[in-house]
Design a protein around this motif. Structure first.
Motif, PDB file in Angstrom:
ATOM      1  N   ARG A   2       0.850  -1.180   0.000  1.00 62.51           N
ATOM      2  CA  ARG A   2       0.000   0.000   0.000  1.00 62.51           C
ATOM      3  C   ARG A   2       0.890   1.236   0.000  1.00 62.51           C
ATOM      4  N   TYR A   4       0.838   5.795  -0.431  1.00 61.57           N
ATOM      5  CA  TYR A   4       0.026   7.005  -0.446  1.00 61.57           C
ATOM      6  C   TYR A   4       0.070   7.647  -1.830  1.00 61.57           C
ATOM      7  N   ASN A   5      -1.110   7.979  -2.352  1.00 65.13           N
ATOM      8  CA  ASN A   5      -1.251   8.583  -3.669  1.00 65.13           C
ATOM      9  C   ASN A   5      -1.609  10.063  -3.501  1.00 65.13           C
ATOM     10  N   THR A   6      -0.703  10.948  -3.885  1.00 61.37           N
ATOM     11  CA  THR A   6      -0.950  12.388  -3.753  1.00 61.37           C
ATOM     12  C   THR A   6      -2.179  12.811  -4.542  1.00 61.37           C
ATOM     13  N   ARG A   9      -5.135  11.533  -2.430  1.00 65.22           N
ATOM     14  CA  ARG A   9      -4.977  11.779  -0.990  1.00 65.22           C
ATOM     15  C   ARG A   9      -5.382  10.558  -0.162  1.00 65.22           C
ATOM     16  N   LYS A  10      -5.132   9.378  -0.723  1.00 64.77           N
ATOM     17  CA  LYS A  10      -5.457   8.132  -0.035  1.00 64.77           C
ATOM     18  C   LYS A  10      -4.286   7.165  -0.132  1.00 64.77           C
ATOM     19  N   THR A  11      -4.189   6.260   0.846  1.00 58.32           N
ATOM     20  CA  THR A  11      -3.223   5.171   0.776  1.00 58.32           C
ATOM     21  C   THR A  11      -3.881   4.029   0.018  1.00 58.32           C
ATOM     22  N   GLU A  12      -3.293   3.648  -1.100  1.00 53.05           N
ATOM     23  CA  GLU A  12      -3.926   2.698  -2.001  1.00 53.05           C
ATOM     24  C   GLU A  12      -3.063   1.456  -2.207  1.00 53.05           C
ATOM     25  N   ARG A 299       7.384  10.903   3.480  1.00 51.14           N
ATOM     26  CA  ARG A 299       6.478  12.039   3.232  1.00 51.14           C
ATOM     27  C   ARG A 299       6.607  13.138   4.281  1.00 51.14           C
ATOM     28  N   ASP A 352       2.818   1.719   3.077  1.00 50.38           N
ATOM     29  CA  ASP A 352       3.280   3.067   2.741  1.00 50.38           C
ATOM     30  C   ASP A 352       4.754   3.276   3.081  1.00 50.38           C
TER      31      ASP A 352
END
Length: 456
Positions: A2, A4-6, A9-12, A299, A352
Motif C-alpha cells: 500500500r 500514499y497517492n498524492t 490523498r489516499k493510501t492505495e 512524506r 506506505d
C-alpha cells in the motif's frame, strides 16, 4: 503493498501484477550545480523503494529519470562563467552521476537527457495546438490552462485562487497569467533549435511528458518527485499529457517526498546552510547519509542537523556490532523468534513504506537477540537467519558499509597484540596497535573479542 497517492490523498493498494511490471518516472535534476542533500533525500528514497519492490516483492520495474540539461539556470550559469551551456550541463550531469554512484543510488534503468528529445517535444506541442489546448504568440507557444478544466487537481488549487507572479512565470504574450510556455522564442546568447514556430527552445514542463510518452506511452503506473514539484511542474505535466491523449490519469499513483530543512530553515546559499552531497561525504560515509534519509518517513519533513549524522553513526554502529556478534555464535540453543521480528519489519514497509516503524522493529530485534547472546542462548541457525535478514535489509537500504577483511599480516599483528594484552604486557600491545594503525587499520576491544576495521 500500500502506498500514499498524492492525486487521491489516499493510501492505495499497488495492484499491479508482478509479471506485468511497473513503469516508474521520477523527476531528475536540473544540471547547473552540484547536487545537494535535498536531492539525496528524494533519490535515496526512490532507490530504496525500487530495490524493495524488486528484491522483496519480486516486481519488474522500469525506472526512468529525466535530466534537465537546458534551462534558464543553466544558461545563466554559463554566462556567469563564460562557458557554453552544453559545457555546464555536461559537467554537472557527470557530477550528478558520480554523486549518485557514491551514495549507492544505482537502481535507475534509464537517464533521459532533455535535449535528446526535442523532436518528441515539438510533436507534442503541435498536437496540443491542433487540439486547441495551446496557442502561438510571436515565436513562443503557450498552454492555455483555461482549456483544461482539471488544471489544479493534483495540488488541489483552483484557477480562481491563483495569484499572478506567485510561482507563476510572468511573460508578455500570454492570454492568461497562469498559462505556461511550451516553446520559448529565441533570445540573444541562448541556444536554439529549429521548430515550426521559429528558432527557440523548449519550456521546462514539456520535456517530462515528451520523455515519458516516448518510453511509456500516454499513461503509466507511478510518477515521483519532491513535494515542491507538485505545483506548477507536475500540474503542468498532467495538463499537457491528458490534453494530448484524452486519457486520465497520466499516472496511476503520484508519490512525493517531504521537504528537507537544515537546522530548521530552508536550505539556501544565502543562509549559509547549503550542503552538497560532496560536502557531506567529506566528513561522513555514504551509509550515514542513506541512514539519515531513510530513517524518517519519506512524506514527512526532515530537519537535517549535525546531530543527525551523529545519531546515524551511532545507529549504524549498533547494527554493525550486533552483526559482528552474530558471526561468532556457535551455540545450539532453543529457538529464538526471528520470524516475528522480520515479518513485522517487512509488514511496515508494505504499508506506505513506513521506515521509522520498520527501523523500530529492526532495533527491537537487535535488543532482544543481544539478550540471548549475552546469556549464550542464541543458536547458530537462528544467528544465521538474522544475518541473512540483515543482509536483505542492507541490499535495499544500503546503510551498512561493506566489510573489508584485514590482510593476513594485519590479522597476525592483531593476534600478537591480543596475546600481549592477555599476558599483561600493555606497552607491547599499544605498540602493536599503533603499528596496525600505520597500515590503515584499527582494533576495537569488545566483549566478544578484538574487532579489526579499516580506518576511513
Amino acid at each position: 503493498m500500500r502506498i500514499y497517492n498524492t492525486l487521491t490523498r489516499k493510501t492505495e493498494h499497488l495492484e499491479i501484477p508482478a509479471s506485468v511490471g511497473i513503469n516508474l518516472f521520477v523527476c531528475g535534476p536540473t544540471v547547473y550545480d552540484y547536487s545537494h542533500i535535498g536531492h539525496a533525500r528524494t533519490y535515496i528514497f526512490f532507490d530504496a523503494f525500487v530495490k524493495f519492490l524488486r528484491k522483496r516483492l519480486k516486481m519488474k520495474i522500469n525506472y526512468l529519470q529525466n535530466i534537465t540539461d537546458i534551462d534558464d539556470k543553466i544558461i545563466d550559469r554559463a554566462l556567469e562563467q563564460n562557458k557554453s551551456w552544453s559545457d555546464i550541463s555536461k559537467t554537472f550531469y557527470d557530477e550528478y552521476k558520480e554523486d549518485m554512484a557514491s551514495i549507492g543510488v544505482d537502481s535507475v534503468d534509464t537517464y533521459a537527457e532533455a535535449t535528446k528529445y526535442i523532436p518528441e517535444m515539438i510533436s507534442q506541442i503541435e498536437r496540443l495546438i491542433k487540439k486547441g489546448f495551446a496557442y502561438q504568440s510571436a515565436n513562443s507557444v503557450y498552454f492555455d490552462v483555461r482549456k483544461f478544466p482539471d488544471y489544479g487537481k493534483l495540488s488541489r488549487q483552483k484557477l480562481a485562487d491563483l495569484k499572478e507572479g506567485v510561482r507563476v512565470e510572468i511573460e508578455a504574450g500570454k492570454k492568461y497569467f497562469a498559462d505556461f510556455a511550451l516553446w520559448k522564442a529565441s533570445k540573444e546568447n541562448e541556444p536554439t533549435w529549429p521548430s515550426p514556430w521559429g528558432e527557440g527552445r523548449p519550456g521546462w514542463h514539456i520535456e517530462d511528458t515528451a520523455i515519458t510518452e516516448k518510453h511509456f506511452g500516454p499513461r503509466y503506473n507511478i510518477h515521483g518527485g519532491g513535494l515542491d514539484l507538485i505545483f506548477p511542474h507536475h500540474e503542468a505535466e498532467i495538463a499537457q499529457m491528458e490534453s494530448v491523449s484524452g486519457l486520465s490519469p497520466l499516472a496511476q499513483i503520484w508519490i512525493h517526498t517531504g521537504m528537507l530543512m537544515v537546522n530548521g530553515e530552508k536550505m539556501s546559499k544565502s543562509l549559509g546552510n547549503f550542503v552538497t552531497i560532496k560536502d557531506f561525504l567529506n566528513e561522513n560515509s555514504p551509509e550515514v547519509l542513506r541512514y539519515i534519509m531513510l530513517s524518517s518517513h519519506y512524506r514527512s519533513p526532515l530537519d537535517f542537523t549535525k546531530k543527525s549524522a551523529e545519531m546515524a553513526v551511532s545507529s549504524i554502529s549498533r547494527i554493525k556490532d550486533f552483526a559482528g556478534r552474530l558471526e561468532k555464535i556457535e551455540n545450539q540453543s532453543p529457538p529464538f523468534p526471528v520470524e516475528e521480528f522480520t515479518k513485522e519489519f517487512w509488514k511496515h514497509l508494505e504499508d506506505d513504506f513506513s521506515m521509522p516503524q520498520a527501523f523500530g522493529s529492526l532495533f527491537e530485534l537487535v535488543k532482544e537477540a543481544n539478550k540471548f547472546i549475552d546469556s549464550h542462548s542464541l543458536s547458530k541457525p537462528d544467528a544465521q537467519k538474522i544475518i541473512d535478514f540483515i543482509s536483505d535489509v542492507n541490499d535495499i537500504f544500503g546503510i551498512l558499509p561493506k566489510e573489508e577483511h584485514a590482510p593476513d599480516e594485519i590479522t597476525a599483528l592483531a593476534v600478537d597484540r591480543e596475546k600481549a594484552r592477555k599476558a599483561g604486557d600493555f606497552e607491547k600491545a599499544d605498540e602493536l596497535r599503533e603499528k596496525i594503525k600505520e597500515f590503515g587499520w584499527d582494533i576495537d576491544d569488545t566483549s566478544d573479542g578484538p574487532r579489526i576495521s579499516k580506518i576511513k
